[in-house]
Design a protein around this motif. Sequence first.
Motif, PDB file in Angstrom:
ATOM      1  N   ASP A 179     -28.564 -67.806 -49.912  1.00 30.88           N
ATOM      2  CA  ASP A 179     -29.764 -67.382 -50.649  1.00 30.88           C
ATOM      3  C   ASP A 179     -29.336 -66.622 -51.907  1.00 30.88           C
ATOM      4  O   ASP A 179     -29.197 -65.391 -51.906  1.00 30.88           O
ATOM      5  CB  ASP A 179     -30.635 -66.501 -49.755  1.00 30.88           C
ATOM      6  N   LEU A 180     -29.149 -67.339 -53.008  1.00 24.39           N
ATOM      7  CA  LEU A 180     -28.647 -66.729 -54.234  1.00 24.39           C
ATOM      8  C   LEU A 180     -29.673 -65.817 -54.890  1.00 24.39           C
ATOM      9  O   LEU A 180     -29.307 -64.865 -55.593  1.00 24.39           O
ATOM     10  CB  LEU A 180     -28.200 -67.824 -55.204  1.00 24.39           C
ATOM     11  N   ASP A 181     -30.952 -66.081 -54.686  1.00 23.77           N
ATOM     12  CA  ASP A 181     -31.978 -65.180 -55.209  1.00 23.77           C
ATOM     13  C   ASP A 181     -31.887 -63.814 -54.534  1.00 23.77           C
ATOM     14  O   ASP A 181     -32.117 -62.770 -55.169  1.00 23.77           O
ATOM     15  CB  ASP A 181     -33.379 -65.762 -54.999  1.00 23.77           C
ATOM     16  N   LYS A 182     -31.531 -63.803 -53.260  1.00 26.12           N
ATOM     17  CA  LYS A 182     -31.367 -62.540 -52.540  1.00 26.12           C
ATOM     18  C   LYS A 182     -30.157 -61.776 -53.073  1.00 26.12           C
ATOM     19  O   LYS A 182     -30.190 -60.539 -53.197  1.00 26.12           O
ATOM     20  CB  LYS A 182     -31.221 -62.824 -51.039  1.00 26.12           C
ATOM     21  N   ALA A 216     -41.075 -67.440 -52.728  1.00 22.91           N
ATOM     22  CA  ALA A 216     -41.557 -67.875 -54.037  1.00 22.91           C
ATOM     23  C   ALA A 216     -41.688 -66.682 -54.978  1.00 22.91           C
ATOM     24  O   ALA A 216     -41.356 -66.766 -56.168  1.00 22.91           O
ATOM     25  CB  ALA A 216     -42.895 -68.585 -53.883  1.00 22.91           C
ATOM     26  N   ALA A 217     -42.165 -65.545 -54.435  1.00 18.91           N
ATOM     27  CA  ALA A 217     -42.317 -64.346 -55.265  1.00 18.91           C
ATOM     28  C   ALA A 217     -40.958 -63.835 -55.738  1.00 18.91           C
ATOM     29  O   ALA A 217     -40.807 -63.422 -56.898  1.00 18.91           O
ATOM     30  CB  ALA A 217     -43.051 -63.258 -54.484  1.00 18.91           C
ATOM     31  N   ASN A 218     -39.960 -63.876 -54.858  1.00 18.08           N
ATOM     32  CA  ASN A 218     -38.637 -63.388 -55.245  1.00 18.08           C
ATOM     33  C   ASN A 218     -37.971 -64.328 -56.247  1.00 18.08           C
ATOM     34  O   ASN A 218     -37.235 -63.886 -57.135  1.00 18.08           O
ATOM     35  CB  ASN A 218     -37.736 -63.223 -54.022  1.00 18.08           C
ATOM     36  N   GLN A 219     -38.246 -65.623 -56.136  1.00 21.09           N
ATOM     37  CA  GLN A 219     -37.704 -66.564 -57.112  1.00 21.09           C
ATOM     38  C   GLN A 219     -38.182 -66.193 -58.509  1.00 21.09           C
ATOM     39  O   GLN A 219     -37.388 -66.145 -59.466  1.00 21.09           O
ATOM     40  CB  GLN A 219     -38.135 -67.996 -56.768  1.00 21.09           C
ATOM     41  N   ARG A 220     -39.470 -65.918 -58.635  1.00 22.89           N
ATOM     42  CA  ARG A 220     -40.015 -65.550 -59.938  1.00 22.89           C
ATOM     43  C   ARG A 220     -39.547 -64.157 -60.374  1.00 22.89           C
ATOM     44  O   ARG A 220     -39.346 -63.901 -61.572  1.00 22.89           O
ATOM     45  CB  ARG A 220     -41.540 -65.623 -59.914  1.00 22.89           C
ATOM     46  N   ALA A 240     -30.987 -68.759 -69.296  1.00 21.55           N
ATOM     47  CA  ALA A 240     -30.573 -70.161 -69.419  1.00 21.55           C
ATOM     48  C   ALA A 240     -29.540 -70.507 -68.357  1.00 21.55           C
ATOM     49  O   ALA A 240     -29.578 -71.592 -67.765  1.00 21.55           O
ATOM     50  CB  ALA A 240     -30.022 -70.421 -70.816  1.00 21.55           C
ATOM     51  N   GLN A 241     -28.617 -69.592 -68.102  1.00 19.12           N
ATOM     52  CA  GLN A 241     -27.608 -69.827 -67.058  1.00 19.12           C
ATOM     53  C   GLN A 241     -28.264 -69.914 -65.680  1.00 19.12           C
ATOM     54  O   GLN A 241     -27.865 -70.730 -64.841  1.00 19.12           O
ATOM     55  CB  GLN A 241     -26.569 -68.714 -67.063  1.00 19.12           C
ATOM     56  N   ARG A 242     -29.250 -69.078 -65.451  1.00 22.50           N
ATOM     57  CA  ARG A 242     -29.948 -69.124 -64.153  1.00 22.50           C
ATOM     58  C   ARG A 242     -30.668 -70.459 -63.968  1.00 22.50           C
ATOM     59  O   ARG A 242     -30.640 -71.032 -62.873  1.00 22.50           O
ATOM     60  CB  ARG A 242     -30.938 -67.958 -64.048  1.00 22.50           C
ATOM     61  N   VAL A 243     -31.319 -70.933 -65.000  1.00 26.10           N
ATOM     62  CA  VAL A 243     -32.016 -72.222 -64.901  1.00 26.10           C
ATOM     63  C   VAL A 243     -31.011 -73.329 -64.572  1.00 26.10           C
ATOM     64  O   VAL A 243     -31.288 -74.213 -63.746  1.00 26.10           O
ATOM     65  CB  VAL A 243     -32.773 -72.549 -66.203  1.00 26.10           C
ATOM     66  N   GLN A 244     -29.849 -73.284 -65.198  1.00 29.80           N
ATOM     67  CA  GLN A 244     -28.808 -74.258 -64.897  1.00 29.80           C
ATOM     68  C   GLN A 244     -28.412 -74.178 -63.432  1.00 29.80           C
ATOM     69  O   GLN A 244     -28.232 -75.204 -62.763  1.00 29.80           O
ATOM     70  CB  GLN A 244     -27.583 -74.011 -65.782  1.00 29.80           C
ATOM     71  N   SER A 245     -28.296 -72.971 -62.892  1.00 31.80           N
ATOM     72  CA  SER A 245     -27.965 -72.794 -61.473  1.00 31.80           C
ATOM     73  C   SER A 245     -29.047 -73.400 -60.577  1.00 31.80           C
ATOM     74  O   SER A 245     -28.752 -74.025 -59.550  1.00 31.80           O
ATOM     75  CB  SER A 245     -27.805 -71.307 -61.143  1.00 31.80           C
ATOM     76  N   LYS A 246     -30.303 -73.226 -60.973  1.00 28.72           N
ATOM     77  CA  LYS A 246     -31.415 -73.719 -60.161  1.00 28.72           C
ATOM     78  C   LYS A 246     -31.480 -75.240 -60.118  1.00 28.72           C
ATOM     79  O   LYS A 246     -32.151 -75.815 -59.247  1.00 28.72           O
ATOM     80  CB  LYS A 246     -32.736 -73.134 -60.683  1.00 28.72           C
ATOM     81  N   ALA A 247     -30.798 -75.893 -61.041  1.00 32.82           N
ATOM     82  CA  ALA A 247     -30.762 -77.361 -61.040  1.00 32.82           C
ATOM     83  C   ALA A 247     -29.520 -77.892 -60.335  1.00 32.82           C
ATOM     84  O   ALA A 247     -29.285 -79.098 -60.332  1.00 32.82           O
ATOM     85  CB  ALA A 247     -30.794 -77.884 -62.477  1.00 32.82           C
ATOM     86  N   TYR A 262     -27.984 -74.250 -55.235  1.00 32.38           N
ATOM     87  CA  TYR A 262     -29.220 -73.467 -55.191  1.00 32.38           C
ATOM     88  C   TYR A 262     -30.178 -74.149 -54.224  1.00 32.38           C
ATOM     89  O   TYR A 262     -30.814 -75.155 -54.547  1.00 32.38           O
ATOM     90  CB  TYR A 262     -29.838 -73.361 -56.586  1.00 32.38           C
ATOM     91  N   ARG A 263     -30.265 -73.625 -53.015  1.00 34.00           N
ATOM     92  CA  ARG A 263     -31.096 -74.212 -51.969  1.00 34.00           C
ATOM     93  C   ARG A 263     -31.890 -73.126 -51.275  1.00 34.00           C
ATOM     94  O   ARG A 263     -31.396 -72.017 -51.052  1.00 34.00           O
ATOM     95  CB  ARG A 263     -30.221 -74.947 -50.935  1.00 34.00           C
ATOM     96  N   ASN A 264     -33.130 -73.442 -50.913  1.00 35.04           N
ATOM     97  CA  ASN A 264     -34.030 -72.450 -50.319  1.00 35.04           C
ATOM     98  C   ASN A 264     -34.797 -73.028 -49.129  1.00 35.04           C
ATOM     99  O   ASN A 264     -36.020 -72.926 -49.061  1.00 35.04           O
ATOM    100  CB  ASN A 264     -35.010 -71.944 -51.387  1.00 35.04           C
ATOM    101  N   ALA A 265     -34.062 -73.627 -48.214  1.00 32.02           N
ATOM    102  CA  ALA A 265     -34.698 -74.298 -47.083  1.00 32.02           C
ATOM    103  C   ALA A 265     -35.483 -73.331 -46.197  1.00 32.02           C
ATOM    104  O   ALA A 265     -36.368 -73.765 -45.447  1.00 32.02           O
ATOM    105  CB  ALA A 265     -33.645 -75.026 -46.248  1.00 32.02           C
TER     106      ALA A 265
END
Length: 384
Positions: free
Chosen positions: A113-116, A254-258, A273-280, A284-287
């Motif tokens: 969980d990279l957002d965490k 979803a709230a933490n992603q934003r 921009a780097q974060r958006v690249q990571s999200k693609a 970057y997975r959030n099962a």
Amino acid sequence: MRLTTLRRACVVSIVLATMLAWVTVPVAATIQIHPAPPARPLIQIAILLDTSSSMSGLIDQARRQLWGIVNELAAAKCGGQRPQLQVALYEYGKSSIPAGEGHLRMILGLTTDLDKVSQDLFTLKTNGGDEYCGLVIQSAVEGLQWSNSHGDYKAIFIAGNESFAQGSVDYRKTCKAAITKGIIVNTIHCGSRKAGISGQWENGAQLTDGSFTNIEHNRVITQIKTPYDAELVRLNEELNKTYISYGTHGKDGAANQRAQDANAANLSIGVMAQRVQSKASAVYRNAHWDLVNAHEQKKVNLDELKDEDLPELMRGMSLRQRGEHVAQTAKRRAEVQQSVKRISALREQFIAKAAGESSQKPDSLGSAMIRALREQAGKRSITV
């Protein structure tokens, strides 16, 4: 000759068919059992940060460079597979953490969980204390769920500025315990190289065949602005629309992603921009909260979800409608991700041309980690 061969083949086929007809085969034996796909190789990283009073610059570098490090690892390959990335986070040297706990704590165990990870980096605060490197390494070696596979890459990155030998736990013993488990200890001294060597930071790395680096932890990390940043920010909004929150963790996820989008954007448009690249990327997975990822990874069955577990749009849908909606959303996400990857490649080319002499600047936390990752992962057939 050909006709004779054909006749013989027919006779053999008839005989085999007759023999099989005499054998009673249980129904269960006729079911084909497909072997499970091989487990994805792992990259496991524990980041141990000194959060004593003088380390606010180090924490800032970690926040600003997290997604750049992730993007390096997202490009990794091992035997044609994309490794799974797990990150753990510790802090040490904080006097507000009781002495009985070694002035340290595990903030986050090994997680995908990279957002965490980002969230917890932004909650860190500095406070003076004793910095026990040997003890925090011991805590990470013994307290985390490390892989038992020799082919996986396992590494500790510890950064700080005081003597590596502080405390009652001998760093030499804990470093040796780490390498016994195949865990490399990389040391990053926040100060001069000479002070790092005399303070035993170099020796700590040598014991595990790790990397020793000294950095200017108070150097502000700046991002080169590019003509592609704004487009990546726009694509991020499109990407976020393809997440379907579900279950007990859905709204929070979803709230933490934003929230982490906002944290990155507040640092700079380049970090965003780097974060958006990571999200693609594949790492970057959030099962645990996103139905698209959960369905792809077979973590959930659509027919077992109750209406209250689903977003408003999906409530009342038939099983077929659920499946179609998830499939269409997954397709849309893949399309947006491809656009992100294309724009990100152009952005990286622009930065490479504009960087000039930037590669000669003193090391930072991110550059020290990336260099060590490239060198060490390659020894385990993982190309970064």
